[in-house]
Design a protein around this motif. Structure first.
Motif, short mmCIF file in Angstrom:
data_model
loop_
_atom_site.label_atom_id
_atom_site.label_comp_id
_atom_site.label_asym_id
_atom_site.label_seq_id
_atom_site.Cartn_x
_atom_site.Cartn_y
_atom_site.Cartn_z
N HIS A 129 -48.72 -13.77 6.90
CA HIS A 129 -48.23 -14.55 5.51
C HIS A 129 -49.59 -14.55 4.59
O HIS A 129 -50.64 -14.97 5.33
CB HIS A 129 -47.83 -16.32 5.54
N SER A 130 -48.90 -14.56 3.26
CA SER A 130 -49.93 -14.24 2.38
C SER A 130 -49.44 -15.43 1.19
O SER A 130 -48.60 -15.25 1.34
CB SER A 130 -50.38 -13.18 1.68
N ALA A 131 -50.84 -16.10 0.86
CA ALA A 131 -50.74 -17.54 0.10
C ALA A 131 -50.03 -17.05 -1.27
O ALA A 131 -49.72 -15.48 -2.06
CB ALA A 131 -52.45 -18.02 0.17
N HIS A 132 -49.84 -17.65 -2.46
CA HIS A 132 -48.53 -17.31 -3.67
C HIS A 132 -49.66 -17.48 -4.18
O HIS A 132 -50.76 -17.25 -5.04
CB HIS A 132 -47.77 -18.76 -4.07
N LEU A 133 -48.88 -16.56 -5.76
CA LEU A 133 -49.88 -16.04 -6.95
C LEU A 133 -49.50 -17.11 -7.84
O LEU A 133 -48.08 -17.16 -7.73
CB LEU A 133 -49.57 -14.68 -7.15
N MET A 134 -50.63 -17.40 -8.43
CA MET A 134 -50.39 -18.22 -9.34
C MET A 134 -50.92 -18.12 -10.84
O MET A 134 -51.16 -17.52 -10.75
CB MET A 134 -50.56 -19.97 -9.57
N VAL A 135 -50.00 -18.56 -11.80
CA VAL A 135 -50.74 -18.28 -13.08
C VAL A 135 -51.33 -19.67 -14.09
O VAL A 135 -50.78 -20.06 -14.33
CB VAL A 135 -48.97 -17.48 -13.96
N GLU A 136 -52.69 -18.85 -14.40
CA GLU A 136 -53.32 -20.17 -15.43
C GLU A 136 -52.53 -22.00 -14.22
O GLU A 136 -53.00 -22.70 -15.29
CB GLU A 136 -52.55 -20.09 -16.75
N GLY A 137 -53.02 -21.37 -12.99
CA GLY A 137 -52.67 -22.79 -12.47
C GLY A 137 -51.59 -23.02 -12.64
O GLY A 137 -51.30 -24.52 -11.73
N ALA A 138 -50.23 -22.58 -12.41
CA ALA A 138 -48.82 -23.18 -13.14
C ALA A 138 -48.49 -22.20 -12.20
O ALA A 138 -48.78 -21.00 -11.57
CB ALA A 138 -48.54 -23.34 -13.85
N LYS A 139 -47.40 -22.78 -11.50
CA LYS A 139 -45.74 -21.94 -10.76
C LYS A 139 -45.54 -20.30 -11.74
O LYS A 139 -45.10 -21.23 -12.54
CB LYS A 139 -44.89 -22.48 -10.20
N MET A 140 -45.51 -19.69 -11.74
CA MET A 140 -45.47 -18.50 -11.93
C MET A 140 -43.31 -18.41 -12.71
O MET A 140 -42.83 -19.13 -11.29
CB MET A 140 -45.24 -17.41 -11.76
N SER A 141 -43.40 -18.74 -13.66
CA SER A 141 -41.36 -18.59 -14.35
C SER A 141 -41.01 -18.51 -15.35
O SER A 141 -41.91 -18.64 -16.20
CB SER A 141 -41.12 -20.49 -13.42
N LYS A 142 -39.96 -17.78 -15.59
CA LYS A 142 -39.58 -17.23 -16.57
C LYS A 142 -38.88 -18.27 -17.75
O LYS A 142 -39.79 -18.04 -18.76
CB LYS A 142 -38.03 -16.76 -16.23
N SER A 143 -38.78 -19.63 -17.18
CA SER A 143 -38.67 -20.73 -17.78
C SER A 143 -39.90 -20.93 -19.31
O SER A 143 -40.45 -21.57 -19.93
CB SER A 143 -38.70 -21.98 -17.43
N LEU A 144 -41.82 -20.97 -18.00
CA LEU A 144 -43.10 -21.43 -18.48
C LEU A 144 -43.51 -20.37 -19.34
O LEU A 144 -44.72 -19.73 -20.14
CB LEU A 144 -43.32 -21.50 -17.34
N GLY A 145 -42.82 -18.59 -19.32
CA GLY A 145 -42.82 -17.74 -19.85
C GLY A 145 -44.52 -17.23 -19.39
O GLY A 145 -45.29 -16.66 -20.12
N ASN A 146 -44.91 -17.33 -18.20
CA ASN A 146 -45.77 -16.55 -17.22
C ASN A 146 -45.71 -16.38 -16.62
O ASN A 146 -46.11 -15.76 -15.34
CB ASN A 146 -46.20 -18.12 -17.18
N LEU A 147 -44.58 -15.19 -16.07
CA LEU A 147 -44.18 -14.60 -15.27
C LEU A 147 -44.33 -13.23 -16.10
O LEU A 147 -43.66 -12.47 -17.28
CB LEU A 147 -42.41 -14.46 -15.69
N TYR A 148 -45.32 -12.63 -15.17
CA TYR A 148 -45.87 -11.47 -15.79
C TYR A 148 -45.05 -10.14 -14.38
O TYR A 148 -45.59 -9.72 -13.55
CB TYR A 148 -46.88 -10.82 -15.54
N THR A 149 -44.74 -8.95 -15.48
CA THR A 149 -44.51 -7.88 -14.70
C THR A 149 -45.88 -6.95 -14.84
O THR A 149 -46.98 -6.89 -15.88
CB THR A 149 -43.36 -7.21 -14.52
#
Ligand code: AMP
Ligand code: ZN
Length: 478
Positions: free
Chosen positions: A267-287
């Motif tokens: 199992h691999s650990a998750h990616l966070m973005v700038e310290g936060a969970k990635m989500s569309k609503s936070l605008g920090n979900l990148y492709t």
């Protein structure tokens, strides 16, 4: 040949089997194809790709199976929103996934089965489970797995009986009747879901009526098909899949077959973005495309996503992407320094593969050991930069440089890093700069190294970096 890897089930680092009569059976839960995969998904897929490469460089033969999830709530809902038949909709996003994988230099899996292509196998598996008393049909034509029938349930995620029980109780401690679902127990999960109006045309005939498979079922059925019902050696996924998805895969497969489902859980650990969970609503979900538009090449993205330890969360930042850019540049300079000793141009640098791995990695032995020891990519890169810092090109003859280049190239192959591939931002250079660059190229062709170097420096002083290709040069504004 022996690669060590942390196993979630035993909570310890174990050697992957090096002596075997079959290729290493490696299954990974694949993407749900309802939109472009995000960089979190790619972190997991890239780590799996890197492990496979390391295994192959180490001499293993790997059968790598990664499925496509092309029927679930999300794929059905989105296809309807777009007014497309499910298969057309998922084909579009499967193609996009493949294009992104290629750009990220991921090896295609040996087999890539799809859930929709395995409906009969999934139905047969449910029939087996019902026949053995591990599953039951409800009045509406759904079928559930009876969790209480499998003593080992929870052994992977170490979910204690107490916690399972809690999920089964309401806040007053009374047993939840699960009236909403018609289940015997709320911990029971759906193997087959009866047809609902919102499923539209997406249903199949089954012994329990029209419906579609539950999500967990598909992996058990596809593992069976790809590996002929045998115990698999290695199973990968993001850590979020450990419970309930992988726990449910184990329950389904072990109850149907009566033997171990999988020997090693990766199992691999998750990616966070700038310290936060990635989500569309936070605008920090990148492709991948989002990052390309911002000027970062897929190789920079790959480097960023694999450079940290796979067992630790990765905090993705734009500073991190910039750091990867310069790290890649350092690797390129190092390759160039060795090529200068061998007397070759970087265009002549071979593309090393798993077949080229040296028996002895020499100065880079520590870097190679780090990869074989629980896929420690961070330590591997640290060891490579340590060697680069000692400037070996200064003291090596052509044979020595060639040998080191081979070890270096094999490590790059294992990491999936291709050098000299940056998608350069092309800026039109003014006439006088172009003329100088052309003179430098001509000097180089005439092997007038001194003049070529002089012109390179002159261009640099004007703010232009020349990058050579096989058949010419590119100019980059600094
Ligand atoms: P999905 O397409 O949602 O089925 O997920 C595909 C893979 O991506 C699974 O192995 C997930 O565990 C993994 N995944 C989802 N989100 C993340 C994240 N933020 N970081 C790393 N892996 C992720
Ligand atoms: Zn799965």
């Amino acid at each position: 040949m022996s690669v060590q890897l942390y196993d979630t089930h035993s909570r310890s680092v174990q050697a992957l089997p090096s002596e075997s009569d079959h290729p290493l059976r490696f299954y990974c839960c694949g993407p749900t194809v309802y939109g472009p995969a995000h960089i979190g998904n790619f972190r997991t897929f890239l780590i799996q790709d890197t492990l496979r490469r390391v295994l192959e460089v180490d001499g293993y033969t790997v059968k790598h199976v990664r499925n496509i999830t092309d029927v679930d709530d999300k794929t059905i809902r989105r296809s309807q929103e777009e007014g497309l038949p499910l298969n057309k909709f998922t084909a579009k996003w499967t193609d996009k996934f493949h294009a992104d994988c290629t750009a990220l230099n991921m090896l295609p899996p040996s087999v890539e089965p799809s859930a929709v292509d395995h409906i009969p196998q999934q139905i047969a598996l449910v029939e087996q489970l019902v026949a053995k008393g591990h599953a039951y049909a409800t009045e509406d034509g759904s079928v559930y797995f009876r969790v209480s029938s499998f003593d080992n349930y929870g052994s992977l995620s170490k979910l204690k009986q107490r916690e399972l029980q809690t999920q089964n109780e309401n806040s007053a401690g009374e047993l939840n009747d699960a009236d909403e679902y018609d289940r015997e127990s709320v911990t029971d999960f759906a193997l087959w879901k009866s047809r609902k109006p919102e499923d539209g045309d997406n249903y199949w005939q089954s012994p329990w009526g029209e419906g579609r498979p539950g999500w967990h079922l598909e992996c058990s059925a596809m593992v069976d098909s790809a590996f002929e019902g045998e115990t698999i050696d290695l199973h990968g996924g993001g850590i979020d899949l450990c419970f309930p998805h992988h726990e449910n895969e184990i329950a389904q497969s072990e109850c149907a077959h009566g033997h171990a489902f999988c020997n090693h859980w990766f199992h691999s650990a998750h990616l966070m973005v700038e310290g936060a969970k990635m989500s569309k609503s936070l605008g920090n979900l990148y492709t991948l495309d989002d990052l390309r538009e911002k000027g970062f090449s897929p190789m920079v993205v790959r480097y960023t996503l694999i450079a940290g330890s796979y067992r630790q969360q990765l905090n993705f930042t734009f500073d991190g992407l910039h750091a990867s850019q310069s790290a890649l540049l350092k690797l390129e300079r190092f390759a160039e320094s060795l090529l200068a000793v061998t007397g070759e141009d970087k265009a002549a640098m071979p593309n090393y593969t798993s077949k080229d791995a040296p028996a002895d990695f020499g100065r880079l032995a520590k870097a190679w050991d780090a990869l074989r020891n629980n896929l420690n990519t961070a330590a591997c890169l640290g060891a490579i930069f340590g060697v680069i810092g000692s400037n070996p090109a200064a003291s090596l003859d052509a044979d020595g440089a060639r040998e080191l280049l081979k070890a270096f190239g094999s490590l790059l192959y294992a990491l999936g890093i291709n050098l000299f591939t940056a998608e350069e931002t092309k800026v039109d250079a003014p006439e006088n700069i172009l003329a100088m660059a052309q003179q430098r190229w001509d000097a180089k062709q005439a092997k007038d190294w001194a003049k070529a170097d002089e012109l390179r420096d002159a261009l640099l002083a004007e703010g232009w970096v020349v990058k050579d290709r096989k058949d010419g040069f590119d100019l980059e504004a600094q």
